[in-house]
Write an enzyme that holds these catalytic residues in place. Structure first.
Site, PDB file in Angstrom:
ATOM      1  N   HIS A  24       2.634  -6.534  -3.381  1.00 19.13           N
ATOM      2  CA  HIS A  24       1.651  -7.290  -4.187  1.00 19.13           C
ATOM      3  C   HIS A  24       2.068  -7.430  -5.660  1.00 19.13           C
ATOM      4  O   HIS A  24       1.359  -7.074  -6.586  1.00 19.13           O
ATOM      5  CB  HIS A  24       0.203  -6.843  -3.986  1.00 19.13           C
ATOM      6  CG  HIS A  24      -0.129  -5.379  -4.159  1.00 19.13           C
ATOM      7  ND1 HIS A  24       0.164  -4.661  -5.279  1.00 19.13           N
ATOM      8  CD2 HIS A  24      -0.803  -4.529  -3.354  1.00 19.13           C
ATOM      9  CE1 HIS A  24      -0.294  -3.432  -5.146  1.00 19.13           C
ATOM     10  NE2 HIS A  24      -0.872  -3.326  -3.996  1.00 19.13           N
ATOM     11  N   HIS A  78      -7.003   6.214   3.470  1.00 26.09           N
ATOM     12  CA  HIS A  78      -7.063   5.052   2.561  1.00 26.09           C
ATOM     13  C   HIS A  78      -7.091   3.772   3.391  1.00 26.09           C
ATOM     14  O   HIS A  78      -6.309   3.628   4.334  1.00 26.09           O
ATOM     15  CB  HIS A  78      -5.812   5.091   1.663  1.00 26.09           C
ATOM     16  CG  HIS A  78      -5.698   4.010   0.655  1.00 26.09           C
ATOM     17  ND1 HIS A  78      -6.758   3.257   0.191  1.00 26.09           N
ATOM     18  CD2 HIS A  78      -4.600   3.539  -0.015  1.00 26.09           C
ATOM     19  CE1 HIS A  78      -6.324   2.386  -0.711  1.00 26.09           C
ATOM     20  NE2 HIS A  78      -5.017   2.531  -0.841  1.00 26.09           N
ATOM     21  N   GLU A  80      -6.359   0.617   2.459  1.00 27.08           N
ATOM     22  CA  GLU A  80      -5.395  -0.466   2.200  1.00 27.08           C
ATOM     23  C   GLU A  80      -4.464  -0.625   3.405  1.00 27.08           C
ATOM     24  O   GLU A  80      -4.066   0.349   4.042  1.00 27.08           O
ATOM     25  CB  GLU A  80      -4.610  -0.222   0.904  1.00 27.08           C
ATOM     26  CG  GLU A  80      -3.917  -1.492   0.439  1.00 27.08           C
ATOM     27  CD  GLU A  80      -3.400  -1.442  -1.002  1.00 27.08           C
ATOM     28  OE1 GLU A  80      -3.373  -0.353  -1.618  1.00 27.08           O
ATOM     29  OE2 GLU A  80      -3.014  -2.521  -1.520  1.00 27.08           O
ATOM     30  N   ASP A  82      -1.459  -1.237   4.120  1.00 25.29           N
ATOM     31  CA  ASP A  82      -0.156  -0.598   4.340  1.00 25.29           C
ATOM     32  C   ASP A  82      -0.325   0.736   5.063  1.00 25.29           C
ATOM     33  O   ASP A  82       0.632   1.264   5.635  1.00 25.29           O
ATOM     34  CB  ASP A  82       0.632  -0.423   3.027  1.00 25.29           C
ATOM     35  CG  ASP A  82      -0.163   0.168   1.890  1.00 25.29           C
ATOM     36  OD1 ASP A  82      -1.395   0.020   1.871  1.00 25.29           O
ATOM     37  OD2 ASP A  82       0.447   0.781   0.988  1.00 25.29           O
ATOM     38  N   HIS A 144      -6.080   5.289  -4.798  1.00 26.45           N
ATOM     39  CA  HIS A 144      -5.962   4.086  -5.569  1.00 26.45           C
ATOM     40  C   HIS A 144      -7.134   3.113  -5.413  1.00 26.45           C
ATOM     41  O   HIS A 144      -7.339   2.218  -6.231  1.00 26.45           O
ATOM     42  CB  HIS A 144      -4.618   3.479  -5.115  1.00 26.45           C
ATOM     43  CG  HIS A 144      -4.342   2.059  -5.224  1.00 26.45           C
ATOM     44  ND1 HIS A 144      -3.859   1.273  -4.213  1.00 26.45           N
ATOM     45  CD2 HIS A 144      -4.469   1.243  -6.285  1.00 26.45           C
ATOM     46  CE1 HIS A 144      -3.670   0.056  -4.615  1.00 26.45           C
ATOM     47  NE2 HIS A 144      -4.024   0.000  -5.853  1.00 26.45           N
ATOM     48  N   ASP A 163      -1.662   7.749  -1.457  1.00 24.04           N
ATOM     49  CA  ASP A 163      -0.916   7.018  -2.484  1.00 24.04           C
ATOM     50  C   ASP A 163      -0.458   7.922  -3.646  1.00 24.04           C
ATOM     51  O   ASP A 163       0.580   7.651  -4.264  1.00 24.04           O
ATOM     52  CB  ASP A 163      -1.773   5.880  -3.068  1.00 24.04           C
ATOM     53  CG  ASP A 163      -1.705   4.610  -2.226  1.00 24.04           C
ATOM     54  OD1 ASP A 163      -0.793   4.484  -1.396  1.00 24.04           O
ATOM     55  OD2 ASP A 163      -2.564   3.743  -2.423  1.00 24.04           O
ATOM     56  N   TYR A 191       5.804   3.799  -9.822  1.00 19.38           N
ATOM     57  CA  TYR A 191       4.655   3.716  -8.910  1.00 19.38           C
ATOM     58  C   TYR A 191       3.357   3.998  -9.672  1.00 19.38           C
ATOM     59  O   TYR A 191       2.372   3.257  -9.569  1.00 19.38           O
ATOM     60  CB  TYR A 191       4.851   4.734  -7.779  1.00 19.38           C
ATOM     61  CG  TYR A 191       3.856   4.592  -6.673  1.00 19.38           C
ATOM     62  CD1 TYR A 191       4.117   3.782  -5.578  1.00 19.38           C
ATOM     63  CD2 TYR A 191       2.642   5.264  -6.717  1.00 19.38           C
ATOM     64  CE1 TYR A 191       3.195   3.637  -4.564  1.00 19.38           C
ATOM     65  CE2 TYR A 191       1.714   5.124  -5.712  1.00 19.38           C
ATOM     66  CZ  TYR A 191       2.001   4.319  -4.634  1.00 19.38           C
ATOM     67  OH  TYR A 191       1.069   4.176  -3.635  1.00 19.38           O
ATOM     68  N   HIS A 222       3.952   7.132   0.665  1.00 21.19           N
ATOM     69  CA  HIS A 222       5.153   6.325   0.413  1.00 21.19           C
ATOM     70  C   HIS A 222       6.271   7.239  -0.082  1.00 21.19           C
ATOM     71  O   HIS A 222       6.030   8.121  -0.918  1.00 21.19           O
ATOM     72  CB  HIS A 222       4.908   5.284  -0.690  1.00 21.19           C
ATOM     73  CG  HIS A 222       3.848   4.284  -0.376  1.00 21.19           C
ATOM     74  ND1 HIS A 222       4.023   3.258   0.519  1.00 21.19           N
ATOM     75  CD2 HIS A 222       2.586   4.155  -0.847  1.00 21.19           C
ATOM     76  CE1 HIS A 222       2.915   2.528   0.576  1.00 21.19           C
ATOM     77  NE2 HIS A 222       2.024   3.054  -0.234  1.00 21.19           N
TER      78      HIS A 222
HETATM   79 FE1  FEO Z   1      -3.189   1.729  -1.986  1.00 18.98          FE
HETATM   80 FE2  FEO Z   1      -0.189   2.459  -0.372  1.00 18.98          FE
HETATM   81  O1  FEO Z   1      -1.884   1.681  -0.604  1.00 18.98           O
END
Ligand code: FEO
Length: 392
Positions: A24, A78, A80, A82, A144, A163, A191, A222
């Site tokens: 993004h 989370h 999101e 991903d 996040h 995250d 990040y 991640h």
């Molecule tokens: Fe806020 Fe890795 O997603």
């Protein structure tokens, strides 16, 4: 595929996104990973999933360890996509799995996937006994998204941080000491600067919430798992969340016929004479997400654009929009530019820096057409003045 255990009975079953270059708007030169972890206890728990297009990779890794139909819980730290993107397909293979999430997580997952899943909603501080282990959940809103939480296993001294503490790196290595602090500090900083910068207060709350926990491993969603550099990354997060900066300068500019660039380099010379470390970034050759990594630790930030069509260059408009959204606080700034007539750009930049509540000890610098040697000396002197101020 080899099984990858991060602790006895806990396996990394994520996906490696080798080709990702745009997350993004964030330039991910090194790619990324979406980390999912499988806990094999009396109950079988999958901690987070992967982006939808890496579902098969995650599934292959799970199948090396257990039959997916045996999964009892899918823990969604989370919403999101991903991390949640593979929940729908996995639930087809694991129909008895309950989805554990926070209250905002339940709302967010329902809005994303429009399905009626068997949710088990957990409060902050809530626990789940899965056999030899008890998992504890700690809500970390805005690190996040509002739904974020982290999960702790006391018997493993392991924090699944989602995250937080992540890095966008695609690598076959799974642990911090296999990659090294230099790269990880850079990528974890990038990040932080691009994902959680606006939420320093919430990061501090999250750090407070976990500081009483005994942690010898942090497994983020991640990048690599922290096992040798846990103290280092916690310390850096503390600094970043507190807005601590270094006595160094960042000059960000774009230029049309080279005049604004001359101003930028004259400012750099003045700063260098005061022994201030300076980084210069031209918006044509640096990505704004990389520039944010420099913003994270720079106390003084000088921003310049020539005037085009009664305003700043579009590249500078994009950078300032991004910067304003990430809201770095407590910086010292200077606006500068060049013009032929009109000359609005420097004033527009200064307005944005004021709105960020940065300290602006000197007036903007705005040069008509091309600066001459005398003007460049004056600009250098302004750089020296700023150098003295930033050293205090
Ligand atoms: Fe806020 Fe890795 O997603």
């Amino acid at each position: 595929m080899n099984k990858i255990a991060i602790k006895p009975g806990i396996y990394w079953v994520g996906g490696i996104d080798w080709q990702l270059r745009n997350f993004h708007g964030y330039l991910t030169q090194r790619g990324s990973t979406y980390n999912a972890y499988l806990i094999v206890d009396e109950k079988i728990v999958l901690v987070d999933t992967v982006k939808h297009y890496l579902f098969e990779e995650m599934l292959s890794r799970i199948r090396e360890i257990v039959d997916p139909s045996k999964i009892d819980y899918i823990l969604s730290n989370h919403v999101e996509m991903d991390h949640s993107g593979s929940i729908p397909r996995l639930l087809e293979l694991a129909p008895r799995a309950r989805v554990i999430t926070s209250p905002p997580g339940e709302k967010g997952l329902s809005r994303h996937y429009k399905r009626e899943w068997d949710f088990q909603v957990v409060e902050s501080g809530g626990v789940l006994d899965i056999g030899e282990r008890t998992l504890q959940f700690v809500h970390t809103p805005m690190v996040h998204w509002p739904d974020n939480m982290v999960t702790y296993s006391a018997s493993d001294k392991l924090l699944f941080s989602n995250d937080a503490f992540g890095q966008h790196i695609a690598t076959s290595e799974r642990f911090d000491d296999e990659v090294g602090w230099d790269i990880l500090k850079q990528e974890a900083g990038k990040y932080y600067a691009n994902i959680v910068f606006p939420y320093g207060a919430q990061v501090k709350n999250a750090l407070r919430a976990v500081e009483g926990l005994e942690i010898d491993m942090i497994a983020p969603s991640h990048g690599v798992v922290w096992r040798s550099l846990v103290g280092e990354i916690l310390r850096e997060y503390g600094k970043w969340a507190n807005g601590e900066t270094e006595k160094k300068a960042l000059i960000v500019y774009d230029t049309m016929w080279g005049s604004t660039e001359k101003v930028a380099f004259a400012l750099m010379e003045g700063l260098a004479e005061e022994d201030i470390h300076v980084t210069i970034r031209n918006l044509n050759t640096s990505h704004i997400s990389d520039i944010m990594t420099e913003v994270l630790t720079s106390r003084l930030i000088l921003v310049g654009s020539p005037t085009l069509n009664n305003g700043m260059l579009p590249s500078m408009g994009a950078f300032l929009t991004y910067l304003s959204g990430l809201r770095p606080k407590g910086r010292m700034g200077l606006a500068f530019g060049s013009y032929g007539w009109g000359g609005q750009a420097a004033g527009e930049i200064e307005k944005v820096l004021r709105e960020l509540k940065w300290e602006l000890p000197l007036d903007k610098i705005n040069v008509k057409y091309i600066p001459d040697l005398e003007e460049l000396e004056e600009i250098k002197a302004e750089g020296k003045k700023l150098g003295k101020l930033v050293k205090k």
